[in-house]
Design a protein around this motif. Structure first.
Motif, PDB file in Angstrom:
ATOM      1  N   ARG A  43       0.838  -1.194   0.000  1.00 31.28           N
ATOM      2  CA  ARG A  43       0.000   0.000   0.000  1.00 31.28           C
ATOM      3  C   ARG A  43       0.875   1.246   0.000  1.00 31.28           C
ATOM      4  O   ARG A  43       2.035   1.207   0.431  1.00 31.28           O
ATOM      5  CB  ARG A  43      -0.961   0.011   1.186  1.00 31.28           C
ATOM      6  CG  ARG A  43      -0.313   0.360   2.508  1.00 31.28           C
ATOM      7  CD  ARG A  43      -1.346   0.391   3.643  1.00 31.28           C
ATOM      8  NE  ARG A  43      -0.765   0.966   4.844  1.00 31.28           N
ATOM      9  CZ  ARG A  43      -1.085   2.146   5.355  1.00 31.28           C
ATOM     10  NH1 ARG A  43      -1.998   2.901   4.766  1.00 31.28           N
ATOM     11  NH2 ARG A  43      -0.509   2.589   6.462  1.00 31.28           N
ATOM     12  N   THR A  44       0.327   2.329  -0.488  1.00 28.24           N
ATOM     13  CA  THR A  44       1.033   3.609  -0.476  1.00 28.24           C
ATOM     14  C   THR A  44       0.201   4.619   0.311  1.00 28.24           C
ATOM     15  O   THR A  44      -1.025   4.511   0.383  1.00 28.24           O
ATOM     16  CB  THR A  44       1.280   4.139  -1.896  1.00 28.24           C
ATOM     17  OG1 THR A  44       0.034   4.349  -2.550  1.00 28.24           O
ATOM     18  CG2 THR A  44       2.125   3.158  -2.705  1.00 28.24           C
ATOM     19  N   TYR A  84       0.559   8.936   2.262  1.00 22.72           N
ATOM     20  CA  TYR A  84       1.327  10.155   2.494  1.00 22.72           C
ATOM     21  C   TYR A  84       1.241  10.529   3.965  1.00 22.72           C
ATOM     22  O   TYR A  84       0.239  10.233   4.625  1.00 22.72           O
ATOM     23  CB  TYR A  84       0.781  11.305   1.643  1.00 22.72           C
ATOM     24  CG  TYR A  84       1.098  11.200   0.175  1.00 22.72           C
ATOM     25  CD1 TYR A  84       2.204  11.845  -0.372  1.00 22.72           C
ATOM     26  CD2 TYR A  84       0.282  10.462  -0.684  1.00 22.72           C
ATOM     27  CE1 TYR A  84       2.495  11.758  -1.735  1.00 22.72           C
ATOM     28  CE2 TYR A  84       0.557  10.359  -2.042  1.00 22.72           C
ATOM     29  CZ  TYR A  84       1.674  11.013  -2.555  1.00 22.72           C
ATOM     30  OH  TYR A  84       1.959  10.915  -3.896  1.00 22.72           O
ATOM     31  N   PHE A 136       5.663  10.947   0.529  1.00 23.70           N
ATOM     32  CA  PHE A 136       5.143   9.690  -0.027  1.00 23.70           C
ATOM     33  C   PHE A 136       5.787   8.517   0.702  1.00 23.70           C
ATOM     34  O   PHE A 136       6.995   8.527   0.963  1.00 23.70           O
ATOM     35  CB  PHE A 136       5.460   9.612  -1.515  1.00 23.70           C
ATOM     36  CG  PHE A 136       5.136   8.279  -2.129  1.00 23.70           C
ATOM     37  CD1 PHE A 136       3.850   7.995  -2.567  1.00 23.70           C
ATOM     38  CD2 PHE A 136       6.114   7.293  -2.260  1.00 23.70           C
ATOM     39  CE1 PHE A 136       3.546   6.759  -3.122  1.00 23.70           C
ATOM     40  CE2 PHE A 136       5.817   6.056  -2.814  1.00 23.70           C
ATOM     41  CZ  PHE A 136       4.528   5.789  -3.247  1.00 23.70           C
ATOM     42  N   GLN A 191       5.654   3.980   1.137  1.00 24.47           N
ATOM     43  CA  GLN A 191       5.192   2.690   0.626  1.00 24.47           C
ATOM     44  C   GLN A 191       5.400   1.648   1.705  1.00 24.47           C
ATOM     45  O   GLN A 191       6.417   1.665   2.417  1.00 24.47           O
ATOM     46  CB  GLN A 191       5.971   2.325  -0.640  1.00 24.47           C
ATOM     47  CG  GLN A 191       5.345   1.209  -1.450  1.00 24.47           C
ATOM     48  CD  GLN A 191       5.822   1.236  -2.908  1.00 24.47           C
ATOM     49  OE1 GLN A 191       6.276   2.253  -3.411  1.00 24.47           O
ATOM     50  NE2 GLN A 191       5.709   0.104  -3.575  1.00 24.47           N
ATOM     51  N   GLU A 192       4.433   0.738   1.826  1.00 28.57           N
ATOM     52  CA  GLU A 192       4.465  -0.280   2.881  1.00 28.57           C
ATOM     53  C   GLU A 192       4.181  -1.654   2.268  1.00 28.57           C
ATOM     54  O   GLU A 192       3.247  -1.814   1.479  1.00 28.57           O
ATOM     55  CB  GLU A 192       3.408   0.062   3.940  1.00 28.57           C
ATOM     56  CG  GLU A 192       3.364  -0.863   5.138  1.00 28.57           C
ATOM     57  CD  GLU A 192       2.291  -0.446   6.135  1.00 28.57           C
ATOM     58  OE1 GLU A 192       2.513  -0.626   7.335  1.00 28.57           O
ATOM     59  OE2 GLU A 192       1.223   0.057   5.706  1.00 28.57           O
ATOM     60  N   ALA A 215      10.848   3.006  -3.879  1.00 29.39           N
ATOM     61  CA  ALA A 215      10.401   1.901  -4.733  1.00 29.39           C
ATOM     62  C   ALA A 215      11.564   1.062  -5.258  1.00 29.39           C
ATOM     63  O   ALA A 215      11.377  -0.086  -5.665  1.00 29.39           O
ATOM     64  CB  ALA A 215       9.564   2.432  -5.898  1.00 29.39           C
ATOM     65  N   ASP A 247      11.999  -2.487  -3.664  1.00 32.39           N
ATOM     66  CA  ASP A 247      10.878  -3.425  -3.758  1.00 32.39           C
ATOM     67  C   ASP A 247      11.335  -4.869  -3.550  1.00 32.39           C
ATOM     68  O   ASP A 247      10.691  -5.641  -2.831  1.00 32.39           O
ATOM     69  CB  ASP A 247      10.193  -3.267  -5.118  1.00 32.39           C
ATOM     70  CG  ASP A 247       9.024  -4.213  -5.293  1.00 32.39           C
ATOM     71  OD1 ASP A 247       8.007  -4.032  -4.602  1.00 32.39           O
ATOM     72  OD2 ASP A 247       9.133  -5.163  -6.105  1.00 32.39           O
ATOM     73  N   CYS A 251       8.609  -0.705   5.383  1.00 31.03           N
ATOM     74  CA  CYS A 251       8.035   0.580   5.007  1.00 31.03           C
ATOM     75  C   CYS A 251       9.152   1.606   4.836  1.00 31.03           C
ATOM     76  O   CYS A 251      10.206   1.499   5.475  1.00 31.03           O
ATOM     77  CB  CYS A 251       7.058   1.051   6.086  1.00 31.03           C
ATOM     78  SG  CYS A 251       6.088   2.510   5.621  1.00 31.03           S
ATOM     79  N   ARG A 304       8.420  10.649  -5.090  1.00 31.99           N
ATOM     80  CA  ARG A 304       7.067  11.192  -5.230  1.00 31.99           C
ATOM     81  C   ARG A 304       6.731  12.207  -4.135  1.00 31.99           C
ATOM     82  O   ARG A 304       5.601  12.685  -4.058  1.00 31.99           O
ATOM     83  CB  ARG A 304       6.052  10.043  -5.262  1.00 31.99           C
ATOM     84  CG  ARG A 304       6.057   9.339  -6.616  1.00 31.99           C
ATOM     85  CD  ARG A 304       5.041   8.226  -6.704  1.00 31.99           C
ATOM     86  NE  ARG A 304       5.650   6.944  -6.381  1.00 31.99           N
ATOM     87  CZ  ARG A 304       5.023   5.778  -6.471  1.00 31.99           C
ATOM     88  NH1 ARG A 304       3.757   5.747  -6.858  1.00 31.99           N
ATOM     89  NH2 ARG A 304       5.642   4.657  -6.171  1.00 31.99           N
TER      90      ARG A 304
END
Length: 308
Positions: A5-6, A8, A19, A21-22, A44, A47, A61, A70
């Motif tokens: 999931r992303t 902010y 931004f 990401q998890e 990212a 990944d 995360c 981002r």
């Protein structure tokens, strides 16, 4: 397939939204790994690291720093802000740590910082001691104090004359350009990152990695390096927090291993009780993107599992 999931979260600068990401594991959460990325990259890029760790029960995360990925707005790449940039970015790392602590209160949380992210992680250990269960320092190092002071002075002079958002070819030559010289004859401008040519090409083709750091970012980062080598700040670290140093022995950021050992010595001197150091023969700067990356991931997992 892992659940990704992303989201902010508010930056400490009061104007940006960072931004993040998890990557979530399928089953029970054994721990949290917060990745702190390096200069001129973004979360990212991790990944494959995150998928590997989430496959072994870890929530992973990380956020894109100010001036990166981002989080950055158009025209802001490579620029933290007009003042206190290092402190702002370090505070954003902490804000995400606090969010993760609220969401996963009963499991250990580790910081994994690469390159500039390792400098930010070291800043975190000094500024907020005892708040994490352990730290992994990837691709870290420490230039001699006079060289750091000179770099900060040059960047400060460029900021004064051309503004903090200026990009200086001189600064680039003295920093990232100097790293690549050690691998002449050069195939690309980023040979120093990895022996894996496909990974180097992937980095150079990534539109979120092609910018040059501004004079302001370089000035701020040199200030950060001064902060994390000051004995007064190092003395604030919690000696009970375990730390794992990992690097290639051909990483110019780590002085081909010598700089990594130097920082390891700082931590030893402060009485940090649980220290580990792994230097990979032939490895360059990005061990997670090296030809032996699976070995590197397995070693990281073994260290994390030992400390869960």
């Amino acid at each position: 397939m892992e659940n990704i999931r992303t989201f902010y979260f508010p930056s400490s600068d009061g104007t940006h939204r960072c931004f993040a990401q998890e990557w979530l594991p399928r089953g029970e959460v054994r721990g949290v790994v917060q990745i702190v990325h390096g200069v001129a990259e973004h979360i990212a890029r991790y990944d494959h690291v995150a998928r590997f760790l989430s496959g072994h029960g870890f929530v992973v995360c990380g956020g894109d720093h100010l001036g990166h990925g981002r989080t950055a707005r158009a025209g802001e790449y490579g620029y933290f802000g007009p003042r206190d940039g290092w402190s702002l970015v370090a505070s954003d790392v902490r804000s995400l740590r606090q969010l993760l602590g609220e969401k996963y209160p009963d499991v250990p949380c580790f910081l994994l910082g690469h390159s500039m992210g390792s400098f930010l992680t070291r800043t975190y250990l000094c500024r907020w001691p005892g708040e994490v269960s352990g730290a992994v320092l990837s691709g870290t190092g420490q230039e001699a104090a006079p060289l750091v002071a000179l770099g900060r002075g040059v960047a400060g002079a460029v900021c004064a004359v051309r503004g903090a958002q200026a990009v200086s070819p001189l600064i680039d030559r003295l920093s990232l350009g100097a790293y690549n010289k050690k691998f002449r004859p050069n195939r690309t401008g980023a040979d120093w990152l990895s022996r894996d040519e496909a990974e180097v090409d992937r980095y150079l083709a990534d539109p979120l990695c092609t910018f040059k750091p501004t004079a302001g970012m370089f000035r701020d980062m040199m200030g950060g390096l001064q902060y994390i080598s000051d004995p007064k700040n190092l003395a604030r670290m919690d000696p009970e927090t375990p730390v794992y140093f990992m690097s290639g022995d051909q990483d110019p950021v780590g002085g081909m291993g010598a700089g990594v050992k130097k920082v390891y010595g700082y931590f030893q001197k402060q009485g940090v009780r649980d220290l580990s150091l792994k230097l990979y023969p032939g490895g360059r700067h990005e061990m997670f993107n090296e030809t032996n990356r699976q070995e590197v991931l397995e070693d990281l997992l073994a260290w994390l599992e030992k400390h869960v």
